[in-house]
Design a protein around this motif. Sequence first.
Motif, PDB file in Angstrom:
ATOM      1  N   THR A  50     -14.006  57.230 -40.955  1.00 51.00           N
ATOM      2  CA  THR A  50     -14.816  58.288 -41.547  1.00 51.00           C
ATOM      3  C   THR A  50     -14.021  59.568 -41.789  1.00 51.00           C
ATOM      4  OG1 THR A  50     -15.592  58.737 -39.306  1.00 51.00           O
ATOM      5  CG2 THR A  50     -17.074  57.496 -40.736  1.00 51.00           C
ATOM      6  N   GLY A  51     -12.715  59.505 -41.609  1.00 47.26           N
ATOM      7  CA  GLY A  51     -11.882  60.654 -41.962  1.00 47.26           C
ATOM      8  C   GLY A  51     -12.011  61.015 -43.428  1.00 47.26           C
ATOM      9  N   SER A  52     -12.204  60.007 -44.283  1.00 39.62           N
ATOM     10  CA  SER A  52     -12.373  60.294 -45.712  1.00 39.62           C
ATOM     11  C   SER A  52     -13.683  61.030 -45.968  1.00 39.62           C
ATOM     12  CB  SER A  52     -12.314  59.002 -46.540  1.00 39.62           C
ATOM     13  OG  SER A  52     -13.292  58.074 -46.090  1.00 39.62           O
ATOM     14  N   ALA A  53     -14.719  60.662 -45.192  1.00 37.39           N
ATOM     15  CA  ALA A  53     -16.003  61.360 -45.334  1.00 37.39           C
ATOM     16  C   ALA A  53     -15.886  62.793 -44.842  1.00 37.39           C
ATOM     17  CB  ALA A  53     -17.083  60.623 -44.538  1.00 37.39           C
ATOM     18  N   LEU A  54     -15.075  62.974 -43.819  1.00 35.61           N
ATOM     19  CA  LEU A  54     -14.882  64.319 -43.280  1.00 35.61           C
ATOM     20  C   LEU A  54     -14.284  65.247 -44.337  1.00 35.61           C
ATOM     21  CD1 LEU A  54     -13.268  65.054 -39.793  1.00 35.61           C
ATOM     22  CD2 LEU A  54     -13.090  66.609 -41.711  1.00 35.61           C
ATOM     23  N   ILE A  55     -13.287  64.747 -45.061  1.00 32.32           N
ATOM     24  CA  ILE A  55     -12.611  65.640 -46.012  1.00 32.32           C
ATOM     25  C   ILE A  55     -13.224  65.617 -47.408  1.00 32.32           C
ATOM     26  CG2 ILE A  55     -10.435  65.461 -44.744  1.00 32.32           C
ATOM     27  CD1 ILE A  55      -9.389  63.816 -47.192  1.00 32.32           C
ATOM     28  N   ALA A  56     -14.122  64.651 -47.671  1.00 34.10           N
ATOM     29  CA  ALA A  56     -14.687  64.553 -49.020  1.00 34.10           C
ATOM     30  C   ALA A  56     -15.329  65.855 -49.496  1.00 34.10           C
ATOM     31  CB  ALA A  56     -15.677  63.382 -49.087  1.00 34.10           C
ATOM     32  N   PRO A  57     -16.064  66.571 -48.639  1.00 38.81           N
ATOM     33  CA  PRO A  57     -16.689  67.819 -49.110  1.00 38.81           C
ATOM     34  C   PRO A  57     -15.690  68.900 -49.551  1.00 38.81           C
ATOM     35  CG  PRO A  57     -17.775  67.052 -47.108  1.00 38.81           C
ATOM     36  CD  PRO A  57     -16.532  66.207 -47.287  1.00 38.81           C
ATOM     37  N   THR A  58     -14.422  68.726 -49.227  1.00 40.60           N
ATOM     38  CA  THR A  58     -13.424  69.703 -49.691  1.00 40.60           C
ATOM     39  C   THR A  58     -13.168  69.567 -51.185  1.00 40.60           C
ATOM     40  OG1 THR A  58     -11.542  68.210 -49.369  1.00 40.60           O
ATOM     41  CG2 THR A  58     -12.172  69.593 -47.490  1.00 40.60           C
ATOM     42  N   GLY A  59     -13.545  68.403 -51.756  1.00 42.40           N
ATOM     43  CA  GLY A  59     -13.257  68.140 -53.160  1.00 42.40           C
ATOM     44  C   GLY A  59     -11.899  67.494 -53.377  1.00 42.40           C
ATOM     45  N   LEU A  60     -11.119  67.356 -52.313  1.00 44.09           N
ATOM     46  CA  LEU A  60      -9.767  66.791 -52.464  1.00 44.09           C
ATOM     47  C   LEU A  60      -9.794  65.368 -53.008  1.00 44.09           C
ATOM     48  CD1 LEU A  60      -7.855  67.959 -49.228  1.00 44.09           C
ATOM     49  CD2 LEU A  60      -7.457  68.697 -51.590  1.00 44.09           C
ATOM     50  N   LEU A  61     -10.880  64.650 -52.733  1.00 48.71           N
ATOM     51  CA  LEU A  61     -10.954  63.256 -53.184  1.00 48.71           C
ATOM     52  C   LEU A  61     -11.692  63.107 -54.518  1.00 48.71           C
ATOM     53  CD1 LEU A  61     -11.841  61.476 -49.785  1.00 48.71           C
ATOM     54  CD2 LEU A  61      -9.580  61.797 -50.821  1.00 48.71           C
ATOM     55  N   TRP A  75     -23.567  56.720 -45.744  1.00 49.61           N
ATOM     56  CA  TRP A  75     -23.310  58.087 -45.287  1.00 49.61           C
ATOM     57  C   TRP A  75     -21.936  58.563 -45.752  1.00 49.61           C
ATOM     58  CZ3 TRP A  75     -19.567  60.138 -41.992  1.00 49.61           C
ATOM     59  CH2 TRP A  75     -19.718  61.511 -41.740  1.00 49.61           C
ATOM     60  N   VAL A  76     -20.952  57.683 -45.620  1.00 51.60           N
ATOM     61  CA  VAL A  76     -19.584  58.048 -46.044  1.00 51.60           C
ATOM     62  C   VAL A  76     -19.590  58.506 -47.495  1.00 51.60           C
ATOM     63  CG1 VAL A  76     -17.307  57.100 -46.592  1.00 51.60           C
ATOM     64  CG2 VAL A  76     -18.362  56.596 -44.369  1.00 51.60           C
ATOM     65  N   THR A  77     -20.188  57.683 -48.347  1.00 48.25           N
ATOM     66  CA  THR A  77     -20.140  57.987 -49.779  1.00 48.25           C
ATOM     67  C   THR A  77     -20.995  59.212 -50.128  1.00 48.25           C
ATOM     68  OG1 THR A  77     -21.891  56.346 -50.140  1.00 48.25           O
ATOM     69  CG2 THR A  77     -19.614  55.622 -50.454  1.00 48.25           C
ATOM     70  N   SER A  78     -22.030  59.442 -49.316  1.00 49.15           N
ATOM     71  CA  SER A  78     -22.890  60.606 -49.586  1.00 49.15           C
ATOM     72  C   SER A  78     -22.130  61.923 -49.401  1.00 49.15           C
ATOM     73  CB  SER A  78     -24.105  60.599 -48.651  1.00 49.15           C
ATOM     74  OG  SER A  78     -23.727  60.975 -47.321  1.00 49.15           O
ATOM     75  N   GLN A  79     -21.026  61.862 -48.678  1.00 42.56           N
ATOM     76  CA  GLN A  79     -20.249  63.074 -48.424  1.00 42.56           C
ATOM     77  C   GLN A  79     -19.390  63.488 -49.621  1.00 42.56           C
ATOM     78  OE1 GLN A  79     -20.683  64.842 -45.340  1.00 42.56           O
ATOM     79  NE2 GLN A  79     -22.384  63.409 -45.619  1.00 42.56           N
ATOM     80  N   GLY A  80     -19.258  62.575 -50.609  1.00 41.60           N
ATOM     81  CA  GLY A  80     -18.439  62.896 -51.767  1.00 41.60           C
ATOM     82  C   GLY A  80     -18.948  62.191 -53.013  1.00 41.60           C
ATOM     83  N   PRO A  81     -20.024  62.692 -53.599  1.00 39.22           N
ATOM     84  CA  PRO A  81     -20.643  61.997 -54.750  1.00 39.22           C
ATOM     85  C   PRO A  81     -19.715  61.896 -55.960  1.00 39.22           C
ATOM     86  CG  PRO A  81     -21.677  64.146 -54.340  1.00 39.22           C
ATOM     87  CD  PRO A  81     -20.763  63.882 -53.193  1.00 39.22           C
ATOM     88  N   ASN A  82     -18.677  62.729 -56.020  1.00 40.65           N
ATOM     89  CA  ASN A  82     -17.768  62.679 -57.169  1.00 40.65           C
ATOM     90  C   ASN A  82     -16.474  61.917 -56.894  1.00 40.65           C
ATOM     91  OD1 ASN A  82     -19.531  64.300 -58.768  1.00 40.65           O
ATOM     92  ND2 ASN A  82     -18.844  66.074 -57.585  1.00 40.65           N
ATOM     93  N   VAL A  83     -16.449  61.235 -55.752  1.00 35.22           N
ATOM     94  CA  VAL A  83     -15.292  60.411 -55.420  1.00 35.22           C
ATOM     95  C   VAL A  83     -15.452  59.043 -56.081  1.00 35.22           C
ATOM     96  CG1 VAL A  83     -13.995  59.354 -53.529  1.00 35.22           C
ATOM     97  CG2 VAL A  83     -15.065  61.612 -53.207  1.00 35.22           C
ATOM     98  N   TRP A 151     -20.292  50.059 -54.483  1.00 36.79           N
ATOM     99  CA  TRP A 151     -20.236  51.339 -55.189  1.00 36.79           C
ATOM    100  C   TRP A 151     -20.314  51.081 -56.668  1.00 36.79           C
ATOM    101  CZ3 TRP A 151     -21.377  55.994 -53.843  1.00 36.79           C
ATOM    102  CH2 TRP A 151     -21.074  57.058 -54.707  1.00 36.79           C
ATOM    103  N   PRO A 152     -21.308  51.638 -57.364  1.00 38.32           N
ATOM    104  CA  PRO A 152     -22.331  52.515 -56.791  1.00 38.32           C
ATOM    105  C   PRO A 152     -23.180  51.786 -55.744  1.00 38.32           C
ATOM    106  CG  PRO A 152     -22.369  52.578 -59.207  1.00 38.32           C
ATOM    107  CD  PRO A 152     -21.467  51.458 -58.805  1.00 38.32           C
ATOM    108  N   LEU A 153     -23.877  52.532 -54.949  1.00 44.18           N
ATOM    109  CA  LEU A 153     -24.722  51.928 -53.927  1.00 44.18           C
ATOM    110  C   LEU A 153     -25.774  51.045 -54.569  1.00 44.18           C
ATOM    111  CD1 LEU A 153     -25.397  54.985 -51.563  1.00 44.18           C
ATOM    112  CD2 LEU A 153     -23.725  53.147 -51.255  1.00 44.18           C
ATOM    113  N   THR A 154     -26.076  49.932 -53.917  1.00 43.31           N
ATOM    114  CA  THR A 154     -27.137  49.060 -54.372  1.00 43.31           C
ATOM    115  C   THR A 154     -28.408  49.446 -53.629  1.00 43.31           C
ATOM    116  OG1 THR A 154     -25.473  47.328 -54.491  1.00 43.31           O
ATOM    117  CG2 THR A 154     -27.769  46.657 -54.711  1.00 43.31           C
ATOM    118  N   GLY A 160     -25.588  51.313 -43.854  1.00 44.13           N
ATOM    119  CA  GLY A 160     -25.940  52.451 -42.992  1.00 44.13           C
ATOM    120  C   GLY A 160     -26.288  53.676 -43.802  1.00 44.13           C
ATOM    121  N   ASP A 161     -27.385  54.302 -43.467  1.00 37.50           N
ATOM    122  CA  ASP A 161     -27.794  55.441 -44.273  1.00 37.50           C
ATOM    123  C   ASP A 161     -27.592  56.785 -43.589  1.00 37.50           C
ATOM    124  OD1 ASP A 161     -31.380  54.959 -43.723  1.00 37.50           O
ATOM    125  OD2 ASP A 161     -29.672  55.098 -42.375  1.00 37.50           O
TER     126      ASP A 161
END
Lengths: 168, 168
Positions: A50-61, A75-83, A151-154, A160-161
């Motif tokens: 979940t390190g990727s989810a942690l940094i996703a909100p930075t926009g880096l991804l 949950w992971v993907t919800s942290q970065g909708p533009n990834v 992805w996209p989510l089905t 896990g939500d």
Amino acid sequence: MPTHTFDKVPPLDFLLVPGGLGSRAPGLDPTREFVKNIYPSLKYLMTVCTGSALIAPTGLLDGRRATGNKKIWKWVTSQGPNVDWVAKARWVVDGNIWTSSGIAAGMDCMYAFVGYIWGEEESKDLAMSLEYERHTDSHWDPFAEYWGATWPLTPGAGGGDDGAGGSG
Amino acid sequence: MPTHTFDKVPPLDFLLVPGGLGSRAPGLDPTREFVKNIYPSLKYLMTVCTGSALIAPTGLLDGRRATGNKKIWKWVTSQGPNVDWVAKARWVVDGNIWTSSGIAAGMDCMYAFVGYIWGEEESKDLAMSLEYERHTDSHWDPFAEYWGATWPLTPGAGGGDDGAGGSG
């Protein structure tokens, strides 16, 4: 044990952002700020689980291909909708950012990175010494299907939500 | 970070003795003394990698089947000439002592132990959550052949003749 604070960091070539319950803790803005600010000076950035989810909100991804933990994929993907999330992958390399799937996938990602930097012979020798059987195919990922990660989510699929249930 | 000293140990059901360079450091007699003295009160004792070599001089493994790191197998086995060493094994169970091979083998040994104590379903669920592909066959061990580990030792064979070179 921490040896440095965010304010006193030596020059870094490489930063690894791990996952774990801490990645869903409150008060992570300073951590995200740190990663975002130091990224331009890094040669490589790697995340595990979940390190990727942690940094996703930075926009880096944003706009990059990336992956993360499959059990709590929603949950992971919800942290970065533009990834550009990749559901089925042991790890993903996009530019100088290496993201890996849940916990154990970090080992295969790191062996791949060692091979990339120091050569495949070195990485193989390391794995044989540590008696580790590597997954060398970044596309290998039975866990994506097991946890219903897409992805996209089905709608209605697993993965896990929320961040509460995952292990890493 | 250590939370206790050898003098102030709470009652233990389970003790895990890891390997690593520390297992070949000087001054390990107090560690061996501790393991030897606490063993009768344990339900289970587990070692990873050169942890078995660390405790072999206590005599706890004498006459028992046990395994350890394959890269420095010669050194490992030299620590317990009266142990019934098993060269080709991911891990070995003899009575309430679980010994595993080099570093990564400790993961498979621990998953097997979790399955033994809490049931195979629990262990499988844990591995799927951690995205770890287990080796569930304790006889699986390509590293024994790779490093030329045999028992009794084969003259001239590999397996490392001292503790200096190993990784764990």
